[in-house]
Every structure is written in structure tokens, then in C-alpha cells.
Design a protein around this motif. Structure first.
Motif, PDB file in Angstrom:
ATOM      1  N   VAL A 228       0.840  -1.209   0.000  1.00 24.60           N
ATOM      2  CA  VAL A 228       0.000   0.000   0.000  1.00 24.60           C
ATOM      3  C   VAL A 228       0.871   1.254   0.000  1.00 24.60           C
ATOM      4  O   VAL A 228       0.600   2.234  -0.723  1.00 24.60           O
ATOM      5  CB  VAL A 228      -0.950  -0.019   1.212  1.00 24.60           C
ATOM      6  N   ALA A 229       1.938   1.234   0.810  1.00 25.67           N
ATOM      7  CA  ALA A 229       2.846   2.390   0.838  1.00 25.67           C
ATOM      8  C   ALA A 229       3.476   2.619  -0.525  1.00 25.67           C
ATOM      9  O   ALA A 229       3.628   3.770  -0.978  1.00 25.67           O
ATOM     10  CB  ALA A 229       3.927   2.163   1.898  1.00 25.67           C
ATOM     11  N   SER A 230       3.822   1.522  -1.197  1.00 25.65           N
ATOM     12  CA  SER A 230       4.470   1.651  -2.505  1.00 25.65           C
ATOM     13  C   SER A 230       3.542   2.269  -3.542  1.00 25.65           C
ATOM     14  O   SER A 230       3.938   3.179  -4.292  1.00 25.65           O
ATOM     15  CB  SER A 230       4.938   0.265  -2.967  1.00 25.65           C
ATOM     16  N   ILE A 231       2.277   1.822  -3.564  1.00 26.78           N
ATOM     17  CA  ILE A 231       1.382   2.348  -4.604  1.00 26.78           C
ATOM     18  C   ILE A 231       0.934   3.773  -4.277  1.00 26.78           C
ATOM     19  O   ILE A 231       0.728   4.596  -5.184  1.00 26.78           O
ATOM     20  CB  ILE A 231       0.165   1.409  -4.805  1.00 26.78           C
ATOM     21  N   ILE A 232       0.789   4.098  -2.969  1.00 25.61           N
ATOM     22  CA  ILE A 232       0.456   5.488  -2.619  1.00 25.61           C
ATOM     23  C   ILE A 232       1.635   6.400  -2.948  1.00 25.61           C
ATOM     24  O   ILE A 232       1.467   7.516  -3.475  1.00 25.61           O
ATOM     25  CB  ILE A 232       0.066   5.593  -1.130  1.00 25.61           C
ATOM     26  N   ASP A 233       2.836   5.913  -2.638  1.00 22.33           N
ATOM     27  CA  ASP A 233       4.035   6.694  -2.970  1.00 22.33           C
ATOM     28  C   ASP A 233       4.138   6.915  -4.476  1.00 22.33           C
ATOM     29  O   ASP A 233       4.488   8.022  -4.934  1.00 22.33           O
ATOM     30  CB  ASP A 233       5.264   5.957  -2.447  1.00 22.33           C
ATOM     31  N   ALA A 234       3.812   5.879  -5.238  1.00 23.58           N
ATOM     32  CA  ALA A 234       3.861   6.020  -6.703  1.00 23.58           C
ATOM     33  C   ALA A 234       2.836   7.038  -7.183  1.00 23.58           C
ATOM     34  O   ALA A 234       3.109   7.843  -8.097  1.00 23.58           O
ATOM     35  CB  ALA A 234       3.618   4.660  -7.349  1.00 23.58           C
ATOM     36  N   GLU A 235       1.641   7.025  -6.561  1.00 23.67           N
ATOM     37  CA  GLU A 235       0.614   7.986  -6.963  1.00 23.67           C
ATOM     38  C   GLU A 235       1.035   9.414  -6.603  1.00 23.67           C
ATOM     39  O   GLU A 235       0.816  10.362  -7.380  1.00 23.67           O
ATOM     40  CB  GLU A 235      -0.713   7.640  -6.286  1.00 23.67           C
ATOM     41  N   ILE A 236       1.651   9.579  -5.422  1.00 27.77           N
ATOM     42  CA  ILE A 236       2.114  10.911  -5.018  1.00 27.77           C
ATOM     43  C   ILE A 236       3.208  11.406  -5.973  1.00 27.77           C
ATOM     44  O   ILE A 236       3.229  12.586  -6.371  1.00 27.77           O
ATOM     45  CB  ILE A 236       2.618  10.874  -3.562  1.00 27.77           C
ATOM     46  N   LYS A 237       4.108  10.506  -6.334  1.00 26.24           N
ATOM     47  CA  LYS A 237       5.173  10.902  -7.265  1.00 26.24           C
ATOM     48  C   LYS A 237       4.601  11.263  -8.642  1.00 26.24           C
ATOM     49  O   LYS A 237       5.077  12.216  -9.300  1.00 26.24           O
ATOM     50  CB  LYS A 237       6.191   9.778  -7.398  1.00 26.24           C
ATOM     51  N   ALA A 238       3.586  10.520  -9.070  1.00 20.58           N
ATOM     52  CA  ALA A 238       2.945  10.854 -10.351  1.00 20.58           C
ATOM     53  C   ALA A 238       2.272  12.218 -10.267  1.00 20.58           C
ATOM     54  O   ALA A 238       2.346  13.040 -11.207  1.00 20.58           O
ATOM     55  CB  ALA A 238       1.935   9.777 -10.716  1.00 20.58           C
ATOM     56  N   ASN A 239       1.617  12.488  -9.132  1.00 17.99           N
ATOM     57  CA  ASN A 239       0.995  13.800  -8.938  1.00 17.99           C
ATOM     58  C   ASN A 239       2.047  14.906  -8.896  1.00 17.99           C
ATOM     59  O   ASN A 239       1.830  16.019  -9.403  1.00 17.99           O
ATOM     60  CB  ASN A 239       0.176  13.815  -7.648  1.00 17.99           C
TER      61      ASN A 239
END
Length: 363
Positions: A228-239
Motif C-alpha cells: 500500500v505504501a508503494s502504490i500510494i508513494d507512486a501515486e504521489i510521485k505521479a501527482n
């Protein structure tokens, strides 16, 4: 005077005669009692144990002998049978030696063949002589000789297989019974210990299984947390990438507006300004129930970050007649807001790194 003396003499003689009569009556009564205590009485008897007879309500204990305590119960039954055979169902003649109340006597009895029943029991080793009762009597020597003869010949209770063996058998039986009970007790303890240890083993196995399950569950939760941390981090980086592009575009517009030599484009055709960058929050929305993995502080920062994101951004229309300073002010605000979002993105990415939540996970 002579008359008075005569009366005195007559009175004295009367008192003396009365005393003599009373003494004679008392002496006669004592004589009767003595005779009664040694009277010969014929009884029709039944044998009730090894040295007691009964006739009606009179219980007759054989005089001059004592019961032998040694031996098993079967031995005393044998004595009773022998005594019944010796009596033979006939009347016995008993010389009463002592009385105990109205129905209990101690007597020396002979059967219809004039055989002394006490002597019979002594001769066959079924009784022992009562030394206190026969002491000083004419029966002392015959009774003692009969007992000694039975002892020497190993008769009755004096036989090895009656007194000693029965005692040994009882002792042996007692020891065997005690050993058997002890063996059963030890076996029961062993079985109880076995089942207790087996139960403890099962408890330990269940505890180990519970620990294993808890460990596996914890490992799964940790793995899920990292995912979950990895995919949220990926979404934040994409944003963050989208925010950077948004800032770059509107900073360039601001630079053109600051150039006095170039006529602003919006003054010709007008323009629409997007107040926020278009950012994603689908990963966050799908995992809000798992934010507890990250702790209260990080979860709060993530929630506040995504609270600023609008899936449908707001727009501001810039008309050609709008003063340039107002347009610059609007652009400066939207760029400033975007830069704040960019800073929040950097902050969250840094927190993920500090808590070691970002690492390669095999999914």
C-alpha cells in the motif's frame, strides 16, 4: 429390787436371742449363696462359638479356658463344629462357677459321656488354659498338661499350618494386596502423567501454531503495508510530476506577462486559467481502510494531502479587458498553491523513505 433385776435379765436374753436369730438367718443365706454359685445344673444347649454355649436365655461360658486369638476365622468355625460334635445334641451338666447378672454364667460342663468340654478343647489345641481361673484348683495340673500336650503334638491352633501359616497367609495376602494397590496407584499416576504431558504437548502445539499463524499474519500485514505504501508513494510521485508540469506552464505565462514588449495573448482572444493541476487520488480512495498501517502521524499527513486534491479542477475565465495586474495576481496565486502541493508531495515522499516503507516488494 429383785423384781427389777428379773425384768432386766429377761430383756437382755430377748435381745441376745434376736441377734442370734438374725445372725443365723444371714449365715444361712450366705451358705445358700455359696451353694448356688457352685450348683450343678443340667442344660439343653446349643454351641454359639468356640467356647460359649446357650440354653434358652442363659449364656454359658466354659470355665478354665481362654480363646486362642491366633488363626483365621475358618479355624474358629472348625472349633465350633468340633464342640457341637462333642456335645452331640445331648444335655450337658454344668457346675456353675460364676454368675454375671441373671442370664450369664461361667461353668465347667460335661457331656452325656462325662467328658469335660473345657478339657476336650485343651486336648485338641482349640483353647488355652485360663491360668487365673484354675490357679490352686484340682484342675490346674490336668488343664495345663492337656494344653502342653496339644502344643507338643502340634494340634489345633498349635499346628504350623493353622497358626503360623494362617498368619503368614494373611500377611502375604495383605502384602500382595498392598503391592497390587500400590502398582495400580503407580500405574494410574503414570497414565495420568502421560495424559497430562500429552495434553501439555497439545497445548504447546496449539500455542506454536497460534504463534506461527500470528507471525504469518503479521508478515502478511507487513507485506500489505509495504504494498500500500508503494502504490500510494507512486501515486504521489505521479501527482508531483503533474504539479511540476503545471507550475512550469503557468510560470512561463507569468514571464510573458512581465515582458512589456509583448502584448498578452489573453487581450486578443481571452483565456481560461485552471486553478489546480489535475491530480489522481484513486489509489488513496481505494485504501483508506489501510492507512492505520502507517501510524497516526503519517496517516494524518496523507489524509490532509489528498484533501487538497480535486478530481475536477476549478477554472477562471480571463477576459480581454481584464487588467493585466489582476491576471498576474490570479496566476501568482495558482502557482503558489501548486508549489505548496509540490512541497507536501516532497514531504510525504521523504516520510515514506524515513520509515523504510519504500522498498522492492515481490507481489
Amino acid at each position: 429390787m429383785t423384781c427389777i433385776s428379773k425384768y432386766i435379765l429377761i430383756g437382755f436374753c430377748s435381745v441376745f436371742m434376736s441377734a442370734a436369730l438374725m445372725s443365723g438367718h444371714s449365715f444361712a443365706q450366705d451358705i445358700d449363696d455359696v451353694k448356688l454359685s457352685y450348683e450343678d445344673v443340667s442344660y439343653s444347649v446349643r454351641v454359639i462359638n468356640s467356647m460359649t454355649l446357650v440354653s434358652g436365655d442363659v449364656e454359658i461360658s466354659l470355665w478354665g479356658i481362654e480363646k486362642i486369638r491366633a488363626g483365621a476365622s475358618i479355624f474358629h468355625l472348625k472349633i465350633r463344629g468340633a464342640l457341637e460334635k462333642e456335645v452331640g445334641g445331648q444335655d450337658v451338666l454344668c457346675t456353675i462357677k460364676e454368675r454375671y447378672g441373671g442370664h450369664n454364667v461361667k461353668a465347667q460342663c460335661i457331656n452325656d459321656r462325662e467328658a469335660d468340654l473345657s478339657l476336650f478343647l485343651l486336648q485338641n489345641g482349640y483353647a488355652s488354659a485360663d491360668r487365673a481361673a484354675i490357679y490352686g484348683s484340682v484342675y490346674e495340673r490336668p488343664y495345663l498338661d492337656a494344653e502342653e500336650n496339644a502344643r507338643s503334638n502340634g494340634l489345633g491352633a498349635w499346628a504350623d499350618n493353622t497358626v503360623l501359616s494362617s498368619g503368614d497367609v494373611q500377611s502375604k495376602n495383605f502384602m500382595m494386596g498392598a503391592f497390587f494397590l500400590m502398582a495400580v496407584f503407580i500405574l494410574a499416576l503414570a497414565l495420568l502423567g502421560f495424559y497430562i504431558m500429552r495434553g501439555f504437548g497439545r497445548v504447546v502445539d496449539i500455542q506454536n501454531q497460534s504463534i506461527d499463524l500470528a507471525s504469518k499474519e503479521r508478515a502478511l500485514k507487513d507485506k500489505e503495508k509495504y504494498i500500500v505504501a508503494s502504490i500510494i508513494d507512486a501515486e504521489i510521485k505521479a501527482n508531483k510530476s503533474k504539479i511540476d508540469a503545471y507550475i512550469m506552464v503557468y510560470e512561463e505565462v507569468l514571464q510573458r506577462l512581465d515582458n512589456k514588449d509583448i502584448t498578452p495573448k489573453y487581450q486578443k482572444t481571452g483565456e481560461i486559467i485552471q486553478k489546480q493541476p489535475v491530480l489522481d487520488r484513486s489509489v488513496f480512495d481505494g485504501n483508506t481502510n489501510k492507512l492505520g498501517f502507517f501510524g497516526a502521524r503519517l496517516a494524518s499527513d496523507i489524509i490532509h494531502y489528498y484533501a487538497r486534491i480535486k478530481t475536477v479542477p476549478d477554472y477562471v475565465e480571463i477576459t480581454p479587458d481584464m487588467p493585466q495586474s489582476e491576471v498576474i495576481d490570479i496566476l501568482a496565486r495558482v502557482v503558489g498553491n501548486a508549489q505548496k502541493m509540490n512541497e507536501l508531495s516532497d514531504q510525504l515522499i521523504e516520510e515514506f523513505m524515513q520509515q523504510a516503507l519504500i522498498k522492492r516488494v515481490d507481489v
